[in-house]
Enzyme design. Structure first.
Site, short mmCIF file in Angstrom:
data_model
loop_
_atom_site.label_atom_id
_atom_site.label_comp_id
_atom_site.label_asym_id
_atom_site.label_seq_id
_atom_site.Cartn_x
_atom_site.Cartn_y
_atom_site.Cartn_z
N GLU A 167 -6.09 72.33 -26.38
CA GLU A 167 -7.38 72.74 -25.80
C GLU A 167 -7.63 71.97 -24.49
OE1 GLU A 167 -11.24 70.87 -25.58
OE2 GLU A 167 -11.07 71.19 -27.75
N GLU A 242 -3.07 63.90 -21.90
CA GLU A 242 -4.16 64.37 -22.76
C GLU A 242 -3.92 64.02 -24.22
OE1 GLU A 242 -6.98 65.62 -21.55
OE2 GLU A 242 -6.14 65.35 -19.53
ZN LIG Z 1 -11.54 66.52 -26.91
#
Ligand SMILES: [Zn+2]
Length: 1082
Positions: A167, A242
């Site tokens: 995401e 990330e």
């Molecule tokens: Zn997050």
């Protein structure tokens, strides 16, 4: 989950970034979800700074002081309730542009079904993309706040956090937009009214919203390209940044873990409420996808490989596995045009079969789980247990009727302070506050949970018994008719109002529809509540409420063996143990590496850093579509405001269409309050609403408010005022009702203010322990807010007041108060009375009203009568508290694995004079310098700055930050960053447009009226707003360089406050001997 406003809830719902809004722009005001929450929001002193991170959509539908389960809200959240259908019937039936069958066919779609949904005055059409099977809901109406969303079913098989990391990662560059983070470019330079992404336990959701059509389509295109063609599947660096990676700056140093999601989840796993929520969900569903954590368990995240990550994208991010939502006043044919360009590139895939969610089978026996959570060493650990009962209600989704009835039941049992289950648990004295309370129905199978925290170890069993006994009693006795009526009115009111706060209405509808659609059920059904509501009311009228609700309690809860009891025990060793375990793992990793490996890792670390810190080339930046300055309205948003008087009291009137609702704020001056009474103000506000009068018990009063109004809340508001020493400090009473019930509303406000008696010691005791529990939670979950308030308190009186009513000092005050409450109740009770005397006066009172012109005029008499009843205290004038906290660098130590680091200073003291360019510049600092350094390369979940234009305090803050002193170095070089900036025209334009997007953020009518009131209180004139806008629009690159001088004041004279782990504080104090004064808080 959408029920709470916190970022990560018990549902394990994670959003892409932590949204931190600036306080200078009154962003849309949303009705506080409870009167106490309201006092927090304002007591924190960041009245206009809304820490909204997750879409609190549904929560915001509710009247203050109440809560509504998602079931009801989902079923009920439409634009018009039954009441208003009549009102709109006189308007011509709306006709919205249509997509013909042929046209749809030509674009590759077939029309599956279409309906006019009167609840939201929308025409909704379900299309299917013929080639891939992708389903599209296209909703047309006259809402200018357009919404797009694409949702994939993404059930994880383990707790490595793949869906969550993905995401984050897909928004880091794509085929058409090959730059580092197109998402950030949109944050900087678009007029979006919503931009974020969320991971649910079983799905991933990418929504955007804008009122500007061109901007809207830009956002849609960037999002579509991102999800289908992201760079991250070919670039391990994004995965590392990330997700997770080993960091080694020098072969002689220790290896550490870094990664945005890794640290975000460490923060989540440091909060007891979150640990409880995750444990409950996993224990209720051990056999299906809900048995693992889609957000990622920090211990397991480092097991994830890049190969698995890529495979997950290939499998699930496919049109055949997607559901797409369009909503608003744009052209529905154009929507299909945009989609066909993307969808036609794919063939059908078997993904929808692979992503089906299997239901959890029901247990034959209840289960019990004991879990530890990280606690501080201070305080009585015996009293810090948590216990919670959780039921999986059914082995399949509930039908809409049952779901709606259950939602009502949930509200009846828990919705308000007067609701019996809530009231009995809190009055038992067995715990401090409720945890995980209520129905959860956004996943395949609904759940119900209820529990307490702050429980003594020997009382755990008693809490369990009390919960079951109370449910039994409710099943046997049913609910009284006043309670029924209050719940019914509350629900109908929130339907009619459909107040989603700053959350776009179209997005709220999308999430409601998706909660069924994602499981292959009818996407229209959740939007149509009228008939089921009517049927339910008829059933209650005919059979009585007991016949409707008792069987639900019995069948789904009491006789349901699928129940998991969770007990959470405090463990002062847990945080450091986990830290030590992680260290050992990393030491082993290092020990197994050769010198060459280590040199290679250091090189890779360097390479990643370099890549992160190298700006995108202008060509790449240029490909992100943006608006030009000519697309921007030159004038600020106009809010009609007429300043007048009624019976000698100042009255502000805002003539706006509010669908027949009147919103009012009554403002009282706090300036003559004695200094030592200030920390009592939040509890005073709560007492007004939650204690009874001579004639009414608090339950009766609460039900009366529920039956006659849309809610009343009371809270303090403080802010500095530019150029003045004295702060603006007020008590605000907010209320709303149908225009026909205004007299009831003002009578009840008067009753609350003048007749409530401060005599109920036991209730007051509950308020104190609930507030304490809430403050402790805030310290762990929003440490940046605590740090910011603390720094403000060193800088000015308004900050000091906020800290007294919502910061660390307030927590300390509550701890002392709890101890002395039994000895000196008399004294406390008379202090509450003294506060009332000091505040309640016509002098300095202001009334603010938002409604249509007719209601404003017709209610004048009622307001006059209300004002005449107020005492005429000749004000003794401001007492001039003149207090601030001593200036010193502080570390507030809590059991946590991630830190919150703040530094602040007053830049007006350098002679800087406010110019609109400051808004553009501070936004730019947040979105570039701090985002890149604190988040991207530092690994924190968030880094941002905030400029309080009223006081001149400029603060830097970080959120869930693995670093401490390193982050301060980044703050201190901000001036150099600004001096070294070489801004091209495009970047500057984007920064300006993004700032205007903030200033013009979308507001519903009540929020417009409220913002206008705040501007009035703070002396911000329309003339000034125009000037600031002009200054924003003409910001030049030279302004950035000049601002560097001002901001250096923070480096040179600023103060540092961090909320941090004991280990990190100790290390920092070793490195910079005695840098921090250490304060223990939990
Ligand atoms: Zn997050």
């Amino acid at each position: 989950m959408l029920r709470t406003l916190s970022c990560s809830s018990s549902l394990g719902f994670c959003s892409l970034f932590f949204r931190f809004s600036l306080r200078h722009f009154p962003r849309s005001y949303s009705s506080p979800s409870s009167s106490v929450a309201a006092s927090f929001a304002s007591a924190s002193g960041r009245n206009l700074r809304r820490l909204s991170s997750a879409p609190g959509g549904r929560r915001l539908l509710l009247r203050p002081g109440s809560r509504l389960s998602p079931a009801v809200a989902r079923g009920l959240n439409g634009q018009f309730s039954r009441l208003s259908v009549r009102a709109v019937a006189t308007q011509p039936a709306p006709s919205y542009p249509d997509v013909g069958q042929d046209e749809a066919e030509r674009l590759g779609f077939e029309k599956v079904s279409e309906e006019f949904i009167s609840e939201c005055k929308s025409k909704a059409v379900l299309f299917k993309h013929k080639k891939t099977g992708c389903e599209v809901m296209s909703v047309s109406n006259d809402d200018e706040n357009k919404v797009f969303g694409i949702v994939f079913r993404t059930p994880p098989k383990d707790s490595t956090g793949i869906p969550h990391i993905l995401e984050h990662s897909v928004l880091c560059g794509s085929r058409k937009y090959p730059l580092k983070e197109p998402f950030v470019e949109l944050l900087k330079g678009s007029l979006h009214t919503f931009l974020n992404a969320f991971t649910y336990p079983d799905r991933t959701c990418y929504p955007v919203a804008s009122t500007n059509t061109k901007d809207f389509y830009n956002l849609v295109d960037v999002y579509l390209d991102a999800v289908f063609f992201p760079k991250c599947v070919n670039d391990i660096h994004t995965f590392q940044q990330e997700g997770w990676h080993y960091e080694l700056n020098d072969p002689s140093e220790d290896i550490s873990y870094k990664g945005v999601v890794f640290n975000e989840m460490k923060g989540v796993y440091s909060q007891p409420d979150n640990i409880l929520g995750r444990t409950a969900q996993q224990a209720l569903c051990p056999e299906n996808t809900y048995g693992v954590d889609s957000g990622g368990d920090p211990k397991i995240i480092p097991k994830l490989t890049f190969e698995e990550f890529k495979e997950f994208h290939r499998k699930y991010y496919h049109p055949s596995n997607a559901r797409i939502w369009f909503y608003g006043d744009d052209d529905p044919v154009h929507r299909l045009h945009i989609l066909s360009e993307y969808l036609d590139m794919f063939d059908a895939s078997p993904a929808p079969n692979d992503s089906k969610i299997e239901p959890q089978r029901l247990f034959a026996e209840p289960r019990r789980i004991v879990e530890k959570y990280p606690a501080g060493r201070d305080g009585d650990l015996k009293k810090k247990h948590m216990v919670c009962l959780n039921w999986l209600l059914s082995d399949k989704p509930l039908d809409l009727q049952t779901q709606l009835a259950f939602g009502f039941l949930d509200h009846l049992m828990l919705g308000t302070p007067a609701s019996p289950l809530r009231k009995i648990l809190l009055e038992s004295g067995l715990g401090e506050a409720l945890v995980r309370s209520g129905m959860e129905d956004e996943l395949l199978q609904p759940q119900f949970s209820i529990g307490l925290k702050g429980v003594c170890d020997e009382n755990v069993q008693k809490v369990e018994e009390l919960i079951v006994n109370t449910l039994q009693k409710l099943a046997e006795e049913g609910f009284d008719s006043d309670a029924m009526e209050a719940s019914m009115n509350t629900i109908e009111f929130s339907l009619r109002e459909n107040n989603t706060g700053s959350f776009p209405r179209g997005l709220s509808l999308m999430l409601q529809s998706m909660a069924k659609w994602i499981y292959d059920m009818d996407p229209f059904e959740p939007l149509k509540y009228e008939q089921p509501l009517k049927d339910l009311k008829a059933r209650i009228a005919e059979e009585g409420s007991k016949a409707v609700f008792s069987p639900l309690i019995e069948e789904f809860i009491l006789n349901n063996p699928h129940c998991v009891t969770i007990e959470m025990q405090p463990d002062p060793e847990k945080a450091s143990q986990e830290e030590a375990e992680e260290k050992i793992i990393l030491e082993k990793v290092k020990a197994n590496m050769t010198q060459e490996d280590l040199a290679e890792l250091a090189r890779a670390t360097e390479e990643l850093k370099l890549k992160q810190e190298t700006p995108d080339p202008p060509e790449a930046l240029g490909c992100v579509p943006s608006l030009s300055l000519s697309d921007i309205p030159k004038e600020p948003i106009h809010v009609p405001t007429e300043v007048g008087e009624i019976n000698g009291v100042k009255v502000l009137r805002h003539d706006l269409f509010t669908n027949d609702i009147l919103y009012t704020d009554v403002v009282f001056e706090m300036g003559s309050l004695k200094k030592e009474l200030i920390p009592l103000v939040p509890l005073f506000c709560q007492s007004l609403l939650e204690m009874g009068t001579k004639d009414l018990t608090f339950v009766q009063l609460n039900q009366l408010i529920g039956r006659k109004t849309g809610g009343i809340s009371v809270y303090p508001f403080t802010s500095s005022m530019r150029g003045k020493d004295e702060p603006c400090s007020k008590i605000i009473v907010r209320g709303k009702s149908m225009a026909g019930h205004t007299e009831d509303l003002f009578n009840l406000i008067n009753c609350v203010l003048q007749e409530v008696q401060f005599t109920d010691q036991q209730r007051f005791k509950q308020f104190v322990s609930q507030s304490k529990a809430r403050m402790e939670n805030r310290l762990r979950g929003s440490g940046h807010g605590i740090a910011a308030t603390r720094m403000d308190a060193m800088a000015n009186v308004s900050g000091w007041m906020s800290e007294q009513m919502g910061g660390l000092s307030y927590l300390e005050f509550l701890q002392t108060l709890e101890r002395k409450l039994d000895q000196d109740w008399e004294g406390i009770s008379s202090s509450l009375e003294e506060i009332r005397k000091s505040l309640l006066s016509r002098n300095g009172c202001i009334v603010n009203m938002t409604a249509d012109g007719k209601s404003l005029t017709s209610n004048e008499k009622i307001v006059g009568k209300f004002l005449d009843l107020l005492p005429e205290n000749p004000s003794c004038g401001p007492v001039g508290w003149n207090s601030v906290l001593p200036i010193r660098n502080e570390a507030i130590v809590i059991p946590t694995q991630v830190n919150y680091v703040g530094k602040a200073g007053n830049i007006y003291s350098t002679g800087y004079e406010l110019d609109g360019s400051a808004y553009v510049i501070s936004k730019h600092i947040s979105n570039t310098w701090l985002w890149d350094r604190v988040r991207v390369s530092g690994g924190a979940y968030g880094g941002f700055c905030d400029f309080d234009t009223h006081s001149g305090v400029f603060s830097f803050l970080s959120y869930r930050d693995p670093n401490l002193l390193k982050t301060l170095d980044i703050y201190d070089t901000t001036g150099d960053f600004l001096r070294g900036l070489d801004l091209d025209e495009d970047t500057l334009t984007k920064a300006i447009i993004g700032t205007i997007g903030d200033v013009d953020s979308y507001q519903l009518p009540d929020a417009k009226g409220y913002s206008s009131l705040l501007r009035h209180l703070l002396g911000v004139t329309d003339e000034e707003r125009r000037r600031r806008r002009e200054e924003i629009l003409t910001t030049s690159s030279n302004d950035f360089k000049e601002f560097a001088e001002a901001i250096d004041a923070v480096k040179d004279k600023g103060v540092v406050v961090a909320v941090a782990s004991p280990e990190d504080v100790e290390a920092a104090n070793k490195e910079l001997s005695g840098f921090f004064e250490v304060k223990k808080a939990l």
